[in-house]
Design a protein around this motif. Structure first.
Motif, PDB file in Angstrom:
ATOM      1  N   LYS A   1      -0.433   3.873   1.320  1.00  0.00           N
ATOM      2  CA  LYS A   1      -0.976   4.626   2.451  1.00  0.00           C
ATOM      3  C   LYS A   1      -0.082   4.486   3.683  1.00  0.00           C
ATOM      4  O   LYS A   1       0.805   3.634   3.724  1.00  0.00           O
ATOM      5  CB  LYS A   1      -2.366   4.104   2.793  1.00  0.00           C
ATOM      6  CG  LYS A   1      -3.418   4.408   1.750  1.00  0.00           C
ATOM      7  CD  LYS A   1      -4.772   3.996   2.308  1.00  0.00           C
ATOM      8  CE  LYS A   1      -5.816   3.848   1.241  1.00  0.00           C
ATOM      9  NZ  LYS A   1      -6.883   2.956   1.654  1.00  0.00           N
TER      10      LYS A   1
ATOM     11  N   GLU B   1      -4.115   2.682   6.650  1.00  0.00           N
ATOM     12  CA  GLU B   1      -4.447   1.307   6.269  1.00  0.00           C
ATOM     13  C   GLU B   1      -5.329   0.640   7.328  1.00  0.00           C
ATOM     14  O   GLU B   1      -6.318  -0.010   7.010  1.00  0.00           O
ATOM     15  CB  GLU B   1      -3.171   0.478   6.072  1.00  0.00           C
ATOM     16  CG  GLU B   1      -2.703   0.419   4.647  1.00  0.00           C
ATOM     17  CD  GLU B   1      -3.738  -0.175   3.696  1.00  0.00           C
ATOM     18  OE1 GLU B   1      -4.477  -1.089   4.091  1.00  0.00           O
ATOM     19  OE2 GLU B   1      -3.798   0.303   2.547  1.00  0.00           O
TER      20      GLU B   1
ATOM     21  N   SER C   1       0.816  -1.211   0.000  1.00  0.00           N
ATOM     22  CA  SER C   1       0.000   0.000   0.000  1.00  0.00           C
ATOM     23  C   SER C   1       0.844   1.253   0.000  1.00  0.00           C
ATOM     24  O   SER C   1       1.931   1.289   0.585  1.00  0.00           O
ATOM     25  CB  SER C   1      -0.880  -0.027   1.248  1.00  0.00           C
ATOM     26  OG  SER C   1      -1.447   1.225   1.484  1.00  0.00           O
TER      27      SER C   1
ATOM     28  N   LYS D   1      -4.367  -6.090  10.255  1.00  0.00           N
ATOM     29  CA  LYS D   1      -5.591  -5.662   9.582  1.00  0.00           C
ATOM     30  C   LYS D   1      -6.649  -6.771   9.621  1.00  0.00           C
ATOM     31  O   LYS D   1      -7.832  -6.503   9.866  1.00  0.00           O
ATOM     32  CB  LYS D   1      -5.249  -5.282   8.137  1.00  0.00           C
ATOM     33  CG  LYS D   1      -6.217  -4.325   7.531  1.00  0.00           C
ATOM     34  CD  LYS D   1      -5.754  -3.812   6.190  1.00  0.00           C
ATOM     35  CE  LYS D   1      -6.925  -3.164   5.469  1.00  0.00           C
ATOM     36  NZ  LYS D   1      -6.560  -2.773   4.106  1.00  0.00           N
TER      37      LYS D   1
END
Ligand SMILES: Nc1ncnc2c1ncn2[C@@H]1O[C@H](COP(=O)(O)OP(=O)(O)OP(=O)(O)O)[C@@H](O)[C@H]1O
Ligand SMILES: [Mg+2]
Length: 215
Positions: free
Chosen positions: A80, A85, A78, A178
């Motif tokens: 980000k 995230e 990513s 995540k």
């Protein structure tokens, strides 16, 4: 029962990698798949996760099962930041938060205060959204993110770091972080612990019910 593997067979050309595999994953179960390199663990896991189809047999899951999968030797990819995230898991809550702020601004607007009907409408909407927001841990999700990140050794000074500047191991840790925040019914992890130290593993076992077995 969360998931059942029924008579699953996988062949590559003339080679049968495994045949007629049966396996149950009960509610709150922890299943470890152990085998030598090349035995077919990742292949079976991909079939269980629904990414590949078996040559024979089937995977049966409980209705509406939500499933999280972490492939072997992969990680989060990513542009980000770490925080963005993790926060993206809670996008719906963030949208509600923006709505609440907007409604708060309206509730202190003299024109709206002067109009009882409009004021009533704004406060009713506010109450409805706020009660939903609260029920979905809207006031606690940031603490939840901080807790999970801390478990993997990421703290405040790391939050703004871009994910793509991290090491492979750190990207794997963040992918796992995540997945934990997403709270899927079933997590299917292909050797997730390769990049974790003993301290992190101990924390993870307590948090999520993972076992230390390699799979
Ligand atoms: N698409 C494919 N075509 C042909 N053979 C394949 C394919 N995918 C996997 N294999 C073979 O199947 C076997 C099992 O691979 P798999 O990755 O499932 O093993 P594994 O048990 O996960 O091994 P490791 O412990 O090294 O991760 C290997 O011999 C591999 O070469
Ligand atoms: Mg493998």
């Amino acid at each position: 029962m969360l998931l059942q593997v029924q008579q699953v067979t996988r062949r590559f050309g003339a080679e049968t990698l495994f045949a007629d595999v049966n396996m149950d994953i009960p509610d709150n179960g922890r299943v470890a798949l152990v085998g030598r390199n090349g035995a077919g663990k990742s292949t079976l896991i991909r079939i269980i996760a629904g990414i590949d189809a078996p040559d024979k047999g089937q995977i049966v899951t409980r209705k509406k099962l939500t499933l999280g999968y972490l492939a072997q030797d992969t990680g989060l990819d990513s542009n980000k930041s770490i925080w963005e995230e993790m926060a993206s898991v809670f996008a719906a809550l963030q949208a509600q938060e923006d709505q609440l702020h907007e409604l708060e601004a309206q509730m202190s607007d003299p024109d709206i205060i002067a109009d009882p009907d409009q004021f009533e409408q704004v406060t009713t909407t506010y109450d409805r959204i706020q009660s939903d927001f609260k029920a979905n841990n809207g006031y606690g999700y940031r603490a939840e993110i901080r807790g999970v990140l801390h478990g993997f050794g990421f703290n405040e000074p790391d939050y703004d770091r871009s994910v793509n500047e991290l090491s492979g191991g750190q990207k794997t840790q963040l992918a796992l972080a995540k997945l934990l925040l997403e709270k899927r019914d079933l997590l299917i992890l292909d050797e997730p612990t390769n990049h974790l130290d003993v301290e992190t593993l101990t924390w993870l076992e307590g948090t999520s019910g993972l076992t230390r077995a390699r799979c």
